[in-house]
Design an enzyme around this catalytic site. Sequence first.
Site, short mmCIF file in Angstrom:
data_model
loop_
_atom_site.label_atom_id
_atom_site.label_comp_id
_atom_site.label_asym_id
_atom_site.label_seq_id
_atom_site.Cartn_x
_atom_site.Cartn_y
_atom_site.Cartn_z
N ASP A 199 34.53 46.03 44.34
CA ASP A 199 33.21 46.53 43.94
C ASP A 199 32.21 46.68 45.09
OD1 ASP A 199 34.52 45.78 41.63
OD2 ASP A 199 32.95 44.45 40.91
N GLU A 224 31.42 45.00 32.50
CA GLU A 224 31.09 44.49 33.82
C GLU A 224 30.10 45.42 34.52
OE1 GLU A 224 34.78 42.03 35.46
OE2 GLU A 224 35.13 44.17 35.55
#
Length: 534
Positions: free
Chosen positions: A62, A242
């Site tokens: 990420d 998420e």
Amino acid sequence: MHCPFAFPPAGLVLAALVLVAPFVLHCQSSTMPDAPPDAAPSFDEPFRPQFHYTPPRHWMNDPNGLVYHEGTYHLFHQYNPEGNTWGHMSWYHATSRDLVHWTHRGVAIPEEGNEMIFSGSAVVDPRNTAGFGSQSDDAPIVAIYTSNYFLPGDSINQAQSLAYSPDGGATWTKYEGNPVLDHPDAEFRDPNVFWYAPGQKWVMAVALSEQRIIQFYESPDLKTWTHLSDFGPVGSTEGIWECPALFRVPAEGTDRTHWVLSVDVGSGAVAGGSGSQYFVGTFDGATFAPDAAHLDDAPHWADYGPDFYAAIPWNNVPASDGRALWLGWMNNWTYAEDIPTAPWRSAQTVPRSLSLRDRNGRLQLVQHPVEELHALRTDPVRLGTRTIEETVIPLADSGLSGRTLELRATFVPEDAEAVGLHVHAGADEQTRIGFDARTDSVFVDRTRSGAVDFQADFAARNTAPLTPTDGRVTLHVLVDRSSVEVFANGGARVLTHRLFPDPASDGVALFAQGGSATLLSLDAWTLRSAWGNQ
């Protein structure tokens, strides 16, 4: 997401790994061994992207802490300093003055003890609300991240913590009062924070991942947080939620902005595996309310390809710039650890500017690669109008081939069933990008794109709904050594795909299937390497 599966509902992990060796947690073994530790990365390795960000070596996922500060774009990301698979999560740091050329700064916030550093955001604190500033004029940068604690009893806990830099990101200190926000639910992660000017306060969006809920909190000082409201479950709820982000996006043709909430799903996305959905609505400082019309046909996908996840916006972009900017992780948890690259694994997408377009009374997210990428253009090629019968037309004789290209082609489908482009074309492989008139969809077909046998689901054809505009379809395609990003009809639909073609496969071709079509125009450029390799 921080591992290619959700933690068990009770937050359990493998006891032997946690209690005996907490620093060797990985999700699964890799199919590609790491390069020798003394081998200096060349940034010219097989499949190394040339105008997408990658770390010098090791695992990345990420993007984190995207923030603009004093003329510099900061990019942090999830990183394993010790290997080419998930584990030892820390924040790595890179900076850029132009969103194209990146300088690697190294690990900024490391894993320590029983705490991994999971995803989050960063803000500039010019009012010194948190008290981390000094007497200098340089406003501190504050990172808000998830502390993933391994606890006795084979369990985990996730809570939100702070680190701060008083010197423009050069050095970082973890706040001694961490964590600043906890929750009874252990799956509580990915804080995204912004300054809400009307209320003169900080606002956080954070995920209760397994409950498919985004919670909103407020704070005057980044340290003390008060719960405001919850959002969800709604839209795509098959996978865990998420990496939320709530931010304002300008509407095309107006001087207005609207609130967009992006929420990623760990599985069940439109192209399979992980992906990114979004909601358009209002935010009153406490509650996000999606537009009713927007919910009618939810979920809405930010990207219809399989390789776009965990995108967050840059904070603190100057008002004089006016853009909403973000980038995402260019991978998919279904096969993230299997892609055949070394000594690094994973890439980020190109930075993209966002807007909202009115489409039949509904606001639709539109994306464009940032204009700064134009600095890499060289060797322009322009092709004029031509008819494409039911055939494939290689373009090498027109001066068009390459492994790093920008292509902008406009087609009229006429009576063809499909029309478009082949890229990374070679003797036995090609990536097929086009418009399917039978289903009114744009597609990317990577079933013959090169190495595809490392994972059962990788070889696939993915589509996105698309209606021609005035009978025309425009494909804006970025071709890197191991990816394509397709922006169709002015960014109305986007598809992002990783590819692993033979280096000799550098051909470009036009095709029409099941009838004839017209190419109205094609503009192409070779894109120079941002790493200086060509």
